[in-house]
Design a protein around this motif. Structure first.
Motif, mmCIF file in Angstrom:
data_model
loop_
_atom_site.group_PDB
_atom_site.id
_atom_site.type_symbol
_atom_site.label_atom_id
_atom_site.label_comp_id
_atom_site.label_asym_id
_atom_site.label_seq_id
_atom_site.Cartn_x
_atom_site.Cartn_y
_atom_site.Cartn_z
ATOM 1 N N SER B 67 -15.673 14.769 69.843
ATOM 2 C CA SER B 67 -14.931 15.711 70.683
ATOM 3 C C SER B 67 -13.470 15.326 70.921
ATOM 4 N N LEU B 68 -13.202 14.039 71.186
ATOM 5 C CA LEU B 68 -11.801 13.682 71.471
ATOM 6 C C LEU B 68 -10.937 13.798 70.213
ATOM 7 N N ILE B 69 -11.547 13.521 69.065
ATOM 8 C CA ILE B 69 -10.817 13.681 67.796
ATOM 9 C C ILE B 69 -10.539 15.165 67.560
ATOM 10 N N MET B 70 -11.521 16.001 67.910
ATOM 11 C CA MET B 70 -11.317 17.447 67.774
ATOM 12 C C MET B 70 -10.209 17.947 68.701
ATOM 13 N N VAL B 71 -10.204 17.457 69.939
ATOM 14 C CA VAL B 71 -9.166 17.905 70.891
ATOM 15 C C VAL B 71 -7.780 17.493 70.375
ATOM 16 N N GLN B 72 -7.669 16.292 69.848
ATOM 17 C CA GLN B 72 -6.382 15.866 69.279
ATOM 18 C C GLN B 72 -6.009 16.735 68.070
ATOM 19 N N PHE B 97 -6.150 6.050 76.387
ATOM 20 C CA PHE B 97 -6.890 5.011 77.097
ATOM 21 C C PHE B 97 -7.831 5.639 78.128
ATOM 22 N N TRP B 98 -7.312 6.572 78.924
ATOM 23 C CA TRP B 98 -8.138 7.145 79.995
ATOM 24 C C TRP B 98 -9.231 8.048 79.455
ATOM 25 N N ALA B 99 -8.940 8.785 78.403
ATOM 26 C CA ALA B 99 -9.983 9.617 77.788
ATOM 27 C C ALA B 99 -11.092 8.718 77.229
ATOM 28 N N ASP B 100 -10.704 7.602 76.638
ATOM 29 C CA ASP B 100 -11.665 6.635 76.112
ATOM 30 C C ASP B 100 -12.494 6.039 77.259
ATOM 31 N N TYR B 101 -11.853 5.777 78.384
ATOM 32 C CA TYR B 101 -12.568 5.246 79.550
ATOM 33 C C TYR B 101 -13.646 6.238 80.011
ATOM 34 N N ASN B 150 0.772 19.781 84.636
ATOM 35 C CA ASN B 150 -0.084 20.681 83.854
ATOM 36 C C ASN B 150 -1.325 19.950 83.362
ATOM 37 N N LEU B 151 -2.311 20.734 83.000
ATOM 38 C CA LEU B 151 -3.522 20.163 82.401
ATOM 39 C C LEU B 151 -3.171 19.440 81.100
ATOM 40 N N GLY B 152 -3.697 18.249 80.928
ATOM 41 C CA GLY B 152 -3.444 17.497 79.697
ATOM 42 C C GLY B 152 -4.741 16.984 79.097
ATOM 43 N N TYR B 153 -4.575 16.081 78.161
ATOM 44 C CA TYR B 153 -5.693 15.537 77.379
ATOM 45 C C TYR B 153 -6.778 14.922 78.268
#
Lengths: 220, 220
Positions: B67-72, B97-101, B150-153
């Motif tokens: 999912s995080l790879i898709m969002v990027q 870093f925070w998304a990974d956390y 704003n909303l971010g990653y």
């Protein structure tokens, strides 16, 4: 301002090796600080308060953690030399996928191969390790490197584990050379690159480290 | 060529919600295909042969997983609308870093909170879940969103778990609202965004799904 890069690291760490390799490939000078993991430095605890883990890198006062995030940061911060990640979003997504696969699978299987607490656990770890390595071997296919003609992000993510291969083979009772000849040939090809040779410790030295850790963990 | 995007997904998945949200924020039309995880479609098995997991997205015939790879990928492929990741490498490293956390900690603690097999396991999971949420609350600080104004990653990575909060509270016997009021206020602020509201299922519906899964797993 000249770039000031400090790397807090521990020499047998494959994650640390990735960052050393990425910095070396980009030609970035850095200060290497070996951490005592039993008594972590104040700088490490301050720079990575969440995970308190090596490697952690500090660039002009800004700390960055997690090895794959650091490698991407290095690639994006010093783009003048050849890029580790492909220039197109789809290529990048595939490189990120395979680096993530290495993180999720290879490290864990390898660790369990070295530190299994029973023959059953060891056999299961070896089976999984070989499956993982065969999957990455299949992905490599006939390419020189995962990055194609040059070392790329996935090469940087995976090649540090080659330093651990002799330990995996010794404690797992397997021959990676026989089972995954293309991966071993690829790793040797990587080692012809001066930056790789400089960044990876010798397999024998890692093996001796694992012997010591097994005694410490009471595995033997 | 017009963009053809297909998303193979399963509605309660917080990972799937991330991709739905990223596509919706970018205004990308896509075909949604609900997977039966007991009998995965040939398209899923072919598109994600390594992990065979949802969500998997196919863009003009090219499959992308994780999912995080898709969002990027979504962020990099459709850069015209506002970017989810910061424009500077350091900002990007911190968002990653925070998304990974969130991936490494919040998901696992939450799952264990819902499906603990003993009171001890449940108590440990709840304690860890609260610690995690407090860490992210501290990182949010006084910002409107993790992305700033704003909303971010990181917002996209974390907000799907809000759909699971009522299940966490019900089965963990905790009040996230009392313990982490800023995170709950942040999540409600996110839900004022039409794309977020459209992409997240109702907490009650997720709770009922968890009830069903607990019966299936023999947790009750």
């Amino acid at each position: 301002m000249a770039d000031e890069v400090t790397l807090l690291d521990f020499w047998p760490s494959p994650f640390g090796m990735r960052v050393r390799l990425a910095l070396t490939l980009k030609g970035i000078d850095y200060i290497y600080k070996e951490e005592n993991l039993q008594q972590k430095s104040d700088l490490l605890l301050k720079s990575n308060p969440i995970h308190k883990k090596i490697p952690t890198m500090i660039h002009n006062g800004n700390p960055i953690s997690e090895s794959l995030i650091m490698v991407q940061y290095i690639d994006e911060t010093w783009p003048k030399t050849s890029s580790l990640l492909p220039s197109d979003p789809y290529g990048r997504s595939q490189s990120r996928f395979w680096a993530d696969y290495v993180d999720k699978k290879v490290y864990d299987c390898g660790r369990r191969t070295c530190f299994a607490k029973s023959p059953e656990e060891g056999d299961a770890a070896v089976k999984e390790l070989l499956e993982c390595l065969k999957v990455v071997e299949c992905e490599l296919g006939e390419k020189l490197y995962f990055g194609g003609e040059n070392l790329g992000y996935v090469d940087v993510a995976l090649v540090p584990f080659y330093s651990w291969f002799y330990a995996y083979e010794s404690f797992g009772g397997l021959s990676i050379r026989d089972e995954c000849p293309k991966i071993v040939a690829w790793a040797k090809r990587c080692l012809e690159n001066e930056s790789v040779a400089k960044s990876l410790p010798d397999q024998q030295k890692v093996y001796e480290f694992v012997v010591m850790m097994r005694k410490k963990f009471g595995v033997e």
